[in-house]
Design a protein around this motif. Structure first.
Motif, mmCIF file in Angstrom:
data_model
loop_
_atom_site.group_PDB
_atom_site.id
_atom_site.type_symbol
_atom_site.label_atom_id
_atom_site.label_comp_id
_atom_site.label_asym_id
_atom_site.label_seq_id
_atom_site.Cartn_x
_atom_site.Cartn_y
_atom_site.Cartn_z
ATOM 1 N N ASN A 167 1.052 -0.944 -0.597
ATOM 2 C CA ASN A 167 -0.197 0.225 -0.538
ATOM 3 C C ASN A 167 0.730 1.157 0.306
ATOM 4 O OD1 ASN A 167 -2.598 -0.641 -0.476
ATOM 5 N ND2 ASN A 167 -3.018 -0.765 1.915
ATOM 6 N N ILE A 168 1.678 1.272 0.457
ATOM 7 C CA ILE A 168 2.645 2.649 0.785
ATOM 8 C C ILE A 168 3.885 2.929 -0.325
ATOM 9 C CG2 ILE A 168 4.674 3.713 1.887
ATOM 10 C CD1 ILE A 168 3.595 1.910 4.867
ATOM 11 N N ALA A 169 4.237 1.541 -0.849
ATOM 12 C CA ALA A 169 4.722 1.541 -2.179
ATOM 13 C C ALA A 169 3.571 1.909 -3.265
ATOM 14 C CB ALA A 169 5.201 0.528 -2.793
ATOM 15 N N LEU A 170 2.505 1.613 -3.039
ATOM 16 C CA LEU A 170 1.861 1.802 -4.326
ATOM 17 C C LEU A 170 1.081 3.160 -4.302
ATOM 18 C CD1 LEU A 170 -0.318 -1.301 -4.697
ATOM 19 C CD2 LEU A 170 0.315 0.305 -6.261
ATOM 20 N N ASP A 171 1.533 3.905 -3.131
ATOM 21 C CA ASP A 171 0.661 5.278 -3.312
ATOM 22 C C ASP A 171 2.317 6.177 -2.686
ATOM 23 O OD1 ASP A 171 -1.533 5.578 -1.141
ATOM 24 O OD2 ASP A 171 -0.381 5.808 0.823
ATOM 25 N N LEU A 172 3.682 5.527 -3.007
ATOM 26 C CA LEU A 172 5.044 6.737 -3.409
ATOM 27 C C LEU A 172 4.630 6.172 -4.541
ATOM 28 C CD1 LEU A 172 6.929 5.440 -0.262
ATOM 29 C CD2 LEU A 172 6.082 7.728 -0.943
ATOM 30 N N LEU A 173 4.289 5.674 -5.694
ATOM 31 C CA LEU A 173 4.535 5.707 -7.184
ATOM 32 C C LEU A 173 3.415 6.082 -7.906
ATOM 33 C CD1 LEU A 173 5.810 3.907 -9.263
ATOM 34 C CD2 LEU A 173 4.029 2.410 -9.113
ATOM 35 N N GLY A 174 2.430 6.138 -6.917
ATOM 36 C CA GLY A 174 1.218 7.975 -7.648
ATOM 37 C C GLY A 174 1.311 9.222 -7.178
ATOM 38 N N GLN A 175 2.746 9.218 -6.476
ATOM 39 C CA GLN A 175 2.908 10.799 -5.892
ATOM 40 C C GLN A 175 4.131 10.554 -7.314
ATOM 41 O OE1 GLN A 175 4.001 11.317 -2.037
ATOM 42 N NE2 GLN A 175 2.307 10.485 -0.791
ATOM 43 N N TYR A 223 9.824 12.973 7.855
ATOM 44 C CA TYR A 223 9.776 14.576 6.678
ATOM 45 C C TYR A 223 8.971 14.742 5.811
ATOM 46 C CZ TYR A 223 12.366 15.665 2.489
ATOM 47 O OH TYR A 223 12.845 16.522 1.415
ATOM 48 N N GLN A 224 8.502 13.713 5.268
ATOM 49 C CA GLN A 224 7.941 13.896 3.910
ATOM 50 C C GLN A 224 6.550 14.180 4.367
ATOM 51 O OE1 GLN A 224 5.765 11.024 2.039
ATOM 52 N NE2 GLN A 224 7.023 11.310 -0.489
ATOM 53 N N HIS A 225 6.441 14.496 5.228
ATOM 54 C CA HIS A 225 5.073 14.610 6.132
ATOM 55 C C HIS A 225 4.562 15.951 6.434
ATOM 56 C CE1 HIS A 225 0.499 13.750 7.747
ATOM 57 N NE2 HIS A 225 1.238 14.742 8.631
ATOM 58 N N GLU A 226 6.112 16.421 7.055
ATOM 59 C CA GLU A 226 6.798 17.767 7.391
ATOM 60 C C GLU A 226 6.420 18.517 6.474
ATOM 61 O OE1 GLU A 226 6.160 18.698 10.455
ATOM 62 O OE2 GLU A 226 5.852 17.459 11.603
ATOM 63 N N LEU A 227 6.770 18.438 5.548
ATOM 64 C CA LEU A 227 7.031 18.991 3.746
ATOM 65 C C LEU A 227 5.907 19.189 2.943
ATOM 66 C CD1 LEU A 227 9.168 20.446 1.933
ATOM 67 C CD2 LEU A 227 9.825 17.918 0.850
ATOM 68 N N HIS A 228 4.923 18.390 3.433
ATOM 69 C CA HIS A 228 3.780 18.048 2.799
ATOM 70 C C HIS A 228 2.859 18.798 3.207
ATOM 71 C CE1 HIS A 228 4.533 14.116 0.394
ATOM 72 N NE2 HIS A 228 4.734 15.796 -0.134
ATOM 73 N N THR A 229 2.878 19.014 4.412
ATOM 74 C CA THR A 229 2.148 19.957 5.038
ATOM 75 C C THR A 229 2.197 21.656 5.251
ATOM 76 O OG1 THR A 229 2.542 17.993 7.099
ATOM 77 C CG2 THR A 229 1.103 20.304 7.628
ATOM 78 N N ASP A 230 4.069 21.954 4.894
ATOM 79 C CA ASP A 230 4.120 23.010 4.632
ATOM 80 C C ASP A 230 3.787 23.068 2.925
ATOM 81 O OD1 ASP A 230 5.141 22.974 6.813
ATOM 82 O OD2 ASP A 230 6.852 23.464 6.243
ATOM 83 N N LEU A 231 3.903 22.884 2.090
ATOM 84 C CA LEU A 231 3.372 22.393 0.552
ATOM 85 C C LEU A 231 2.170 22.528 0.261
ATOM 86 C CD1 LEU A 231 5.704 20.927 -0.828
ATOM 87 C CD2 LEU A 231 5.685 22.342 -0.783
ATOM 88 N N ALA A 232 0.946 22.120 1.265
ATOM 89 C CA ALA A 232 -0.251 22.224 0.953
ATOM 90 C C ALA A 232 -0.438 23.160 0.965
ATOM 91 C CB ALA A 232 -0.997 21.022 1.310
ATOM 92 N N ALA A 233 -0.176 24.048 2.502
ATOM 93 C CA ALA A 233 -0.586 25.241 2.465
ATOM 94 C C ALA A 233 -0.379 27.056 2.250
ATOM 95 C CB ALA A 233 -0.431 25.453 4.681
ATOM 96 N N ALA A 278 -1.584 13.797 -1.236
ATOM 97 C CA ALA A 278 -0.115 13.216 0.019
ATOM 98 C C ALA A 278 -0.608 13.429 1.060
ATOM 99 C CB ALA A 278 0.993 13.874 -0.612
ATOM 100 N N VAL A 279 -0.683 14.405 1.919
ATOM 101 C CA VAL A 279 -0.743 14.282 3.487
ATOM 102 C C VAL A 279 -1.126 13.525 3.642
ATOM 103 C CG1 VAL A 279 -2.625 16.037 3.550
ATOM 104 C CG2 VAL A 279 -0.186 16.198 4.990
ATOM 105 N N LYS A 280 -2.849 13.050 3.664
ATOM 106 C CA LYS A 280 -2.867 12.087 4.024
ATOM 107 C C LYS A 280 -2.748 10.755 4.119
ATOM 108 C CE LYS A 280 -7.621 14.797 2.279
ATOM 109 N NZ LYS A 280 -8.360 13.984 1.664
ATOM 110 N N GLU A 281 -1.194 10.520 2.798
ATOM 111 C CA GLU A 281 -1.278 9.486 2.492
ATOM 112 C C GLU A 281 -0.086 9.307 3.499
ATOM 113 O OE1 GLU A 281 -2.012 8.455 -2.001
ATOM 114 O OE2 GLU A 281 -0.111 9.618 -1.888
ATOM 115 N N THR A 282 0.443 10.300 3.542
ATOM 116 C CA THR A 282 2.312 10.046 4.040
ATOM 117 C C THR A 282 1.653 10.084 5.656
ATOM 118 O OG1 THR A 282 2.836 12.586 4.226
ATOM 119 C CG2 THR A 282 3.782 11.422 3.013
#
Lengths: 94, 337, 242
Positions: free
Chosen positions: C44-52, C101-111, C123-127
């Motif tokens: 599941n994690i691999a598939l989320d990342l591949l989608g991103q 790291y990815q979750h913090e980064l996505h949170t900032d980018l999404a804002a 992606a923030v939900k996935e991460t």
């Protein structure tokens, strides 16, 4: 065999407005992981909005053996079932 | 599906009368197409037969991950990579559904895995063939999954409830598997000459083993007749094999690929395709362990299990330490959609 | 949706390569996971990342050209994500460092309102889930058995030197305060490791070869072999469609 993970029963609410339905079971070391595994396994095609997990060992069943007459009385009360009632043709949404 | 060892009545000192009554009631219920549920009384041979079949089916799903996972890291496009990962993941999921169903009869997954690892229980012989090229991923999807679906759709009406329910879920997901295989082969067949040759080579190698997946001919099949009487099975091996051939031949034409059987032709009178003799010597040989990948598949499976032991043990130890929380309380979580 | 400005392409490749390469590594677990339930989780994690990755690489050009036809020196992923799976503890340590790291980064980018805000919001939900998976396993391995604690500690130590690179500014990701991001990452990490009874590793998190090296196309030896395997089939049939 201390490494064996116990069995959990998984119940999934497929969408809002419906009750949780038994989806199957899985193994997990504890409730937290059971929830996560259940999410991965039983909702990976977006089949659910909410999940319950219950240790299989905690389920108490109505009778140890369904050949027991426990369910027999229900057959005496056909009026509990919608098919007991004749509805004239053309009536819908009932 | 609660995995409680059922108190089956057949050997627990029931009177001969009650035993006979139960057997008669069981036969009548099955004949009337009722479903048998885990706590019902059932003949010991019915239970054993089901456990054997469900276990073999579950083992096939998880061993079957290997030949395809072999290509995940080499998939030639990102789209194909995603599809293949999702497919191999489904197979793990199907294995889980089936082990769960088998556990309702009182046999734990550990016990079943142990039998797989020690060679006391089998998995489908088809997975003892190697995936040599990318086209093999397509051939497995189209032919192997196609044969599996032909076998499995009737199992959705199998007399044992948990097995039938697992199969409903599995069949829904399998049709994606077959379609992706067909589409993959079609892309190759219509691609460059090298790609077309790759597809043809794969079909040449997988066609006959796929026909063997239906099991030996009816007159040589050990468990067939009883399984049909119990409605575990609904159709004979030969019937299902014929059904599969009839479906596959026109599909091969659409694909622009040739099936490697010079005797394959439409029989107007029978309303079916005739096909050539199957090499049953090869079938029995692979079944006995002499296929190209038997050892490799089992040893990878064993290694994954052994190397994972410390992880499973760690999680179990953690759970024991933190068991203070009320275990019986159902937890609720809004799943991510 | 292909971006034309160089900074955005640069950032799309950096983020896209991180996701692609980590997805590939996780895909190597298929058929080898410690338990069947974990096969499903890792996939599941691999598939989320591949989608991103597919979304991000498409911002830079054709996704398959980006994935299969670039040379090793053109990949912009962190060295952390290309590290071999090792044992399950190494995979979890890599997941922990990266998903926090990815979750913090996505949170900032999404804002923000930059070109990655849309992707990051999804992606923030996935991460969040990837982070949760890594945290749960870190707790269990850290606070499980003697062996699991030893393995987890070794894995955290071994990968520690690759974590400094994550906070080197990436051109094209505007509005990120990298020092603040690093502070949040370290706070979150410290919290998890404390709960797991594990110490935050000591020693440098950057070095001559690990400080921003992956982002500049300098990778570690295992990466070349990984790419050779990943690209071989695609490259053997130039121009073919699949």
């Amino acid at each position: 065999m201390t490494q064996n993970w116990p069995l959990w029963e998984v119940f999934v609410r497929s969408r809002r407005g419906l009750s949780h339905t038994h989806a199957g079971s899985l193994h997990a070391p504890d409730a937290e992981m059971a929830l996560r595994n259940a999410r991965d396994l039983y909702t990976r095609r977006s089949e659910g909005v909410s999940i319950w997990v219950v240790p299989s060992a905690e389920v108490t069943a109505s009778s140890p053996d369904e050949r027991d007459p426990f369910f027999a009385p229900a057959a005496d009360k056909p009026y509990r079932h919608p098919t007991f009632y004749d509805i004239p043709e053309g009536v819908s949404h009932l | 599906m609660v995995a409680v060892t059922p108190e089956s009545g057949q050997d627990s000192g029931l009177g001969a009368d009650l035993g006979a009554q139960l057997a008669a009631a069981f036969d009548a219920a099955v004949a009337a197409d009722e479903r048998v549920e885990p706590r019902d009384w059932m003949p010991e041979e019915y239970r054993a037969s089901l456990v054997r079949q469900m276990a073999q089916h579950a083992h096939s799903e998880i061993i079957g991950m290997q030949p395809e996972a072999n290509w995940i890291t080499r998939a030639p496009s990102l789209r194909r990579k995603a599809i293949l990962m999702a497919k191999v993941q489904d197979e793990a999921g199907h294995g889980l559904y089936l082990y769960s169903a088998a556990e309702t009869l009182g046999t734990s997954r550990d016990e079943l895995l142990d039998k797989l690892h020690s060679g006391r229980q089998k998995y489908s012989s088809i997975f003892n063939y190697p995936t040599l090229t990318w086209a093999d991923v397509g051939a497995i999807g189209w032919l192997v999954d196609g044969a599996a679906i032909t076998n499995q759709v009737p199992l959705c009406r199998c007399s044992y409830g948990p097995y039938a329910r697992a199969m409903v879920r599995i069949c829904k997901e399998e049709s994606f598997h077959q379609r992706q295989g067909f589409e993959l082969l079609l892309a190759l067949s219509k691609g460059t000459p090298e790609q077309h040759a790759m597809a043809q080579d794969a079909v040449d190698r997988w066609w006959w083993p796929s026909l063997m997946m239906f099991g030996p001919p009816d007159d040589e099949s050990a468990h067939s007749a009883q399984s049909m009487a119990w409605r575990i099975k609904r159709h004979s091996n030969d019937e299902l094999r014929q059904r599969f051939v009839d479906i596959a031949v026109p599909q091969a034409e659409t694909l622009g690929l040739t099936l490697p059987d010079p005797d394959l032709k439409w029989n107007e009178e029978r309303g079916h395709y005739d096909f050539g003799p199957i090499d049953w010597a090869e079938f029995w040989d692979v079944l006995k362990g002499n296929g190209p990948c038997n050892e490799q598949r089992l040893s990878q499976r064993r290694r994954a299990h052994e190397e994972g032991a410390w992880v499973r043990e760690a999680a179990a130890a953690y759970a024991r330490k933190h068991a203070a929380a009320p275990a019986a309380a159902a937890r609720n979580e809004e799943a991510r959609v | 949706m292909t971006a034309t400005d160089t900074p955005t392409v640069n950032a799309a490749l950096a983020l896209g390569d991180d996701a692609l390469i980590l997805s590939h590594r996780l895909g190597e677990w298929a058929g080898h996971a410690p338990e069947l339930e974990e096969e499903v989780a890792l996939a599941n994690i691999a598939l989320d990342l591949l989608g991103q990755a597919r979304f991000l690489l498409s911002m830079a050009g054709d996704e398959d050209e980006m994935a299969f036809l670039r040379e090793e020196r053109s990949f912009r992923n962190l060295q952390l994500v290309e590290q071999p799976n090792g044992d399950f503890a190494h995979t979890i340590a890599r997941q922990l460092y990266f998903s926090l790291y990815q979750h913090e980064l996505h949170t900032d980018l999404a804002a923000g309102d930059g070109p990655f805000a849309g992707l990051a919001a999804k992606a923030v939900k996935e991460t969040a889930y990837h982070r949760d998976h890594a945290v749960q396993w870190t707790l269990r391995l850290g606070d499980g058995t003697e062996e699991s604690r030893r393995r987890m500690r070794a894995a955290l130590d071994a990968l520690w030197k690759f974590t400094g690179e994550m906070f080197q500014p990436v051109e094209g990701l505007d509005g990120i305060d990298w020092a603040v991001l690093e502070g949040r990452w370290l706070t979150a990490l410290t919290g998890v490791l404390e709960q797991a009874g594990l110490a935050v590793p000591e020693g440098p998190r950057t070095g001559a070869w690990a400080a921003g090296a992956g982002r500049q196309g300098l990778h570690t030896e295992p990466f070349g072999r990984m790419l050779a395997e990943m690209q071989h089939l695609h490259r053997s049939h130039p121009g073919a469609s699949w």
